[in-house]
Design a protein around this motif. Structure first.
Motif, short mmCIF file in Angstrom:
data_model
loop_
_atom_site.label_atom_id
_atom_site.label_comp_id
_atom_site.label_asym_id
_atom_site.label_seq_id
_atom_site.Cartn_x
_atom_site.Cartn_y
_atom_site.Cartn_z
N GLU A 15 66.67 88.90 -6.84
CA GLU A 15 65.42 88.19 -7.14
C GLU A 15 64.44 89.17 -7.77
N THR A 16 63.93 88.83 -8.94
CA THR A 16 62.92 89.65 -9.59
C THR A 16 61.74 88.76 -9.96
N PRO A 17 60.59 89.33 -10.29
CA PRO A 17 59.47 88.50 -10.73
C PRO A 17 59.73 87.75 -12.04
N ARG A 18 60.76 88.15 -12.78
CA ARG A 18 61.03 87.55 -14.08
C ARG A 18 62.11 86.47 -14.03
N TYR A 19 63.18 86.74 -13.27
CA TYR A 19 64.26 85.75 -13.16
C TYR A 19 65.18 86.17 -12.02
N THR A 20 66.04 85.24 -11.63
CA THR A 20 67.05 85.54 -10.62
C THR A 20 68.33 85.94 -11.34
N ALA A 21 68.75 87.16 -11.10
CA ALA A 21 69.88 87.72 -11.84
C ALA A 21 71.14 87.76 -11.00
N ASN A 22 72.25 87.50 -11.64
CA ASN A 22 73.54 87.76 -11.03
C ASN A 22 73.99 89.15 -11.47
#
Length: 355
Positions: A15-22
């Motif tokens: 989880e980041t402030p920009r997007y949820t990354a795999n």
């Protein structure tokens, strides 16, 4: 979560402030003290899955991570602002590094991902211990420029961006087409453009096609929007979506030559690359010169882009200004040298990382 496709690879959400990354990971033998941490950034119409064999082949002391960009793989789909060039993607990569508590890492970028890691180095050179550019997009973008110095053909980037995508290919991506029934099916595109030796990848071909099919389509993602142009072939790059990020009016990475701190660069590419070359079959001006697209106005108006020549010219200036780079051209590799010539690619990467 353990990746059931490749032993030793796990995947997890960040989880980041920009997007949820795999993110995929091949942990180091000693997770508390890795010899190096390398982060892989995939190219267009693909995902981090393509790097799994390379990650597994790295020396045991290396921690290997591969990030799914927004709208690809298993990451969150969010709009891409093409007026920022590749910065949406580059900022996403940095956000993932921040979330994982990683300061400086070795960055590997393939195709469009090569441009992404160059953008990371431009914006935050302290984050890049080294760069590996695998079949990278030209520093001047994709299409619409000529000469070694990336001179624009037209002010509006005619013939570049989202309007250049084959609509049937886009439709087949959206439909999840796994057949080989047409030249525009993702499987056929993989066999004819991604690799030079598809027979050597037959065991994993279904996985590579499945990775392509994770691409999210639409004007905000792949391929993006387009606008009309008075210049041939009648359209120009828009402001949204993936392909427009690499239009020449939005992307210029040649500023790396002026970085105060210059990470060492490995540039590795295949001589049989159909996508990124000085005679690319994805450059509409080259296709016009070949007569594939009618109405081409001639080389003085719409010259093809010498992509490899442009990359070499920028890297030569990079070296002249105090940096260092090493070029490795693999004669039997296509657009994915890490698949076509895996042993050579793995060896060169390990040497570059110093492990």
């Amino acid at each position: 979560m353990t990746d059931t496709l490749f032993d030793g690879i796990t995947s997890f959400r960040v989880e980041t402030p920009r997007y949820t990354a795999n993110v995929r990971e091949r942990p180091a033998a000693d997770p508390e003290a890795p010899d190096a941490t390398v982060v892989f950034v995939h190219g267009n119409v693909s995902s981090s899955l393509y790097f799994a064999p390379t990650m597994r082949a790295l020396p045991a002391g290396v921690r290997a991570l591969a990030i799914d960009l927004r709208g690809f793989g298993d990451s969150e789909t969010k709009p891409v602002d093409a007026t920022r060039g590749l910065r949406d993607f580059a900022d996403d990569v940095r956000a993932v590094l921040d979330a994982l508590g990683l300061d400086a890492v070795h960055l590997v970028g393939w195709s469009m991902g090569g441009g992404v890691v160059l953008q990371v180095a431009l914006d935050a050179p302290e984050r890049a211990l080294s760069l590996t550019l695998e079949a990278p997009v030209s520093p001047y973008g994709f299409g619409g420029t000529h000469g070694a110095d990336g001179i624009r053909n037209d002010a509006d980037g005619a013939g570049t961006g989202g309007g250049g995508a084959n609509p049937d290919f886009v439709a087949r991506l959206e439909a999840g087409d796994t057949t080989e029934e047409a030249q525009t099916s993702p499987r056929t595109v993989y066999r004819t453009a991604y690799v030079a030796k598809p027979e050597a990848q037959s065991a994993h071909e279904d996985l590579w096609v499945a990775s392509m099919l994770t691409t999210k389509t639409g004007p905000d993602n792949y391929p993006g929007d387009a606008v009309a142009s008075e210049n041939w072939p009648g359209f120009a790059a828009g402001t949204r979506g993936v392909l427009n990020t690499m239009a020449p009016q939005h992307l210029d990475l040649s500023g790396i030559v002026d970085l105060a701190v210059k990470p060492p660069i490995l540039w590795i590419h295949g001589d049989r690359d159909a996508i990124v070359s000085d005679a690319s079959f994805f450059d509409l001006n080259h296709l016009g010169a070949l007569g594939v697209i009618p109405g081409w106005p001639g080389d003085d108006v719409a010259p093809a882009q010498p992509m490899v020549t442009q990359t070499r010219a920028v890297l030569e200036r990079y070296a002249a200004n105090g940096g260092s780079y090493r070029e490795v051209a693999l004669p039997d590799a296509g657009h994915a040298p890490h698949l076509d010539e895996a042993e050579a690619f793995d060896r060169e990467l390990a040497a570059h990382l110093g492990v």
